[in-house]
Motif scaffolding. Structure first.
Motif, PDB file in Angstrom:
ATOM      1  N   PRO A  30      50.034  22.747  43.411  1.00 30.03           N
ATOM      2  CA  PRO A  30      49.175  23.638  42.487  1.00 30.03           C
ATOM      3  C   PRO A  30      50.154  24.485  41.897  1.00 30.03           C
ATOM      4  O   PRO A  30      51.269  24.973  42.407  1.00 30.03           O
ATOM      5  N   THR A  31      49.848  25.046  40.935  1.00 25.63           N
ATOM      6  CA  THR A  31      50.756  25.966  39.892  1.00 25.63           C
ATOM      7  C   THR A  31      50.229  27.385  40.145  1.00 25.63           C
ATOM      8  O   THR A  31      51.252  28.372  39.989  1.00 25.63           O
ATOM      9  N   GLY A  32      49.134  27.629  40.679  1.00 24.23           N
ATOM     10  CA  GLY A  32      48.727  28.995  40.784  1.00 24.23           C
ATOM     11  C   GLY A  32      48.627  29.811  39.671  1.00 24.23           C
ATOM     12  O   GLY A  32      47.924  29.191  38.609  1.00 24.23           O
ATOM     13  N   GLY A  33      49.317  31.085  39.586  1.00 17.51           N
ATOM     14  CA  GLY A  33      49.017  31.773  38.414  1.00 17.51           C
ATOM     15  C   GLY A  33      48.323  32.798  38.039  1.00 17.51           C
ATOM     16  O   GLY A  33      47.403  33.020  39.273  1.00 17.51           O
ATOM     17  N   ASP A  34      48.215  33.616  37.070  1.00 15.20           N
ATOM     18  CA  ASP A  34      47.408  35.007  37.073  1.00 15.20           C
ATOM     19  C   ASP A  34      45.921  34.478  36.920  1.00 15.20           C
ATOM     20  O   ASP A  34      45.596  33.531  36.699  1.00 15.20           O
ATOM     21  N   PHE A  35      45.131  35.412  37.536  1.00 18.79           N
ATOM     22  CA  PHE A  35      43.603  35.220  37.366  1.00 18.79           C
ATOM     23  C   PHE A  35      43.082  36.630  36.978  1.00 18.79           C
ATOM     24  O   PHE A  35      43.681  37.573  37.621  1.00 18.79           O
ATOM     25  N   THR A  36      41.807  36.628  36.708  1.00 16.51           N
ATOM     26  CA  THR A  36      40.983  37.794  36.573  1.00 16.51           C
ATOM     27  C   THR A  36      39.679  37.617  37.130  1.00 16.51           C
ATOM     28  O   THR A  36      38.997  36.761  36.924  1.00 16.51           O
ATOM     29  N   LEU A  37      39.042  38.494  38.167  1.00 19.20           N
ATOM     30  CA  LEU A  37      38.061  38.417  38.834  1.00 19.20           C
ATOM     31  C   LEU A  37      37.351  39.971  39.095  1.00 19.20           C
ATOM     32  O   LEU A  37      37.970  40.795  38.548  1.00 19.20           O
ATOM     33  N   THR A  38      36.068  40.188  39.596  1.00 18.92           N
ATOM     34  CA  THR A  38      35.824  41.342  40.110  1.00 18.92           C
ATOM     35  C   THR A  38      35.987  41.802  41.326  1.00 18.92           C
ATOM     36  O   THR A  38      35.789  40.965  42.388  1.00 18.92           O
ATOM     37  N   GLY A  39      36.394  43.224  41.517  1.00 14.78           N
ATOM     38  CA  GLY A  39      36.586  43.535  42.862  1.00 14.78           C
ATOM     39  C   GLY A  39      35.812  44.942  42.844  1.00 14.78           C
ATOM     40  O   GLY A  39      34.842  45.002  42.164  1.00 14.78           O
ATOM     41  N   THR A  40      36.142  45.652  44.072  1.00 15.34           N
ATOM     42  CA  THR A  40      35.202  46.905  44.210  1.00 15.34           C
ATOM     43  C   THR A  40      35.000  47.814  43.033  1.00 15.34           C
ATOM     44  O   THR A  40      34.072  48.339  42.856  1.00 15.34           O
TER      45      THR A  40
END
Lengths: 201, 151
Positions: free
Chosen positions: A40-50
């Motif tokens: 797997p390449t992984g890489g940046d991501f954007t999600l929702t946190g606190t």
């Protein structure tokens, strides 16, 4: 001649499909370090946190331990998060400041931010829980090689559990996926893997 | 002669008694505990080591607890790269052997907790064997973290 090309293409496609479905890099129960080209390449991501949007690049300069789990996970996630908690507490304060543990839910239907924020701090106050749409999470999971699916849970009141791969993904200070640690990796083993990534000062 | 006979009789009696003994008498439970859970978590699991003193195989066929709405016997298997949790009809304990109920493997699932799991407040779990004999255990609640949290 043309025929040979077609045949070659067919072989390639077949090979691609086979590797895609069997995921050979996902070594069963062994300590799987990424080696093959199907990694797997992984890489940046954007999600929702606190506190709203959380991106991997917000943690540039830190070692990130990424786990895919869910809050009603009865055994596998608590075991792994418990070991990550031990690891976190085994680190020196200086080392701890260079490490972030985060869990992305594989059950976004049931896991809202409130649940994530109640669940993760039980293991360690610094642990982050991330949520998103099922599509966002599926896309990130695919890049990291995490797999999951719903499963009926007996005749129990919970409806379903989620089968899921239980690797912890070690991401270095440059945001690069460097290692996947199998389920039941101990606190000491996590510490060793973290220290191997921390540059000596 | 009489002594030999009476010894034989005693031996016979003892062996027939053991043959009729309930399974619960033959199975010992060691190191049992229920896992402490994060707040709002509605499920937990009981883990333990089962030792079978008997010459025959035995099994647990069900379990109950006042601390949960539903109690099921479960196992985990690693399949297609995923940890899959599934209900099992029974948990076998081989003759003269041990069966380990532990994280990532066989466990007794407590689904829909009816009480908060607190350290130092033991949880009652009753296990039923294939002959319907039962054993009621008082299991301590343990944290998943080997070390205690420093607040």
């Amino acid at each position: 001649m043309k025929k040979a090309y077609y045949l070659f293409a067919l072989v390639l496609i077949t090979f691609g499909l086979v590797t895609l479905f069997t995921q050979p890099w996902q070594e069963k129960s062994s300590h799987a370090v990424l080696v093959s080209n199907t990694a797997p390449t992984g890489g940046d991501f954007t999600l929702t946190g606190t506190r709203g949007k959380v991106s991997l690049h917000d943690y540039a300069g830190k070692i990130v331990l990424l786990y895919f789990g869910y809050t009603t996970c009865p055994d596998i996630c608590p075991t792994n998060l418990g070991n990550l908690s031990s690891a976190t507490r085994l680190l020196s304060e200086d080392e701890r400041n260079q490490v972030q543990v985060m869990m992305i839910t594989v059950d976004p239907e049931r896991d809202d931010q409130l649940k994530m924020d109640t669940y993760l701090p039980y293991f360690h106050p610094s642990f982050q829980g991330l949520t998103g749409t099922p599509e966002q999470i599926a896309e990130i999971a695919k890049r990291y090689g995490a797999v999951y699916q719903k499963a009926a849970l007996g005749e129990g009141a919970l409806g379903y559990s989620v089968d899921h791969s239980a690797f912890t993904y070690l991401i270095n200070a440059q945001g690069k996926l460097v290692e996947q640690l199998p389920h039941a990796t101990t606190g000491e083993e996590f510490v060793a893997a973290i220290r191997a990534q921390l540059t000596p000062k | 002669m009489t002594l030999t006979r009476s010894l034989l009789m005693t031996a016979l009696l003892a062996s027939s008694l053991s043959a009729f003994a309930a399974v619960t008498e033959q199975v010992q439970v060691l190191d049992g505990y229920v896992r402490e859970v994060p707040p709002t978590q509605q499920i937990s699991a009981a883990f333990m080591t089962l030792h079978n003193d008997d010459m025959s195989d035995h099994k647990i066929i069900s379990a109950t607890s006042p601390a949960a709405k539903t109690v099921e016997l479960h196992t985990h298997t690693l399949d297609e790269g995923m940890m899959k949790m599934r209900q099992v009809p029974d948990i076998a304990i081989p003759a003269g052997g041990d069966t380990f109920l532990k994280p990532g493997g066989l466990h007794i699932m407590l689904i829909g907790l009816t009480q908060e799991l607190k350290k130092d407040v033991p949880i009652s779990v009753t296990i039923k064997f294939e002959d319907d004999s039962e054993k009621t255990l008082s299991l301590p609640v343990k944290s998943v973290m080997p070390m205690q949290m420093k607040h």
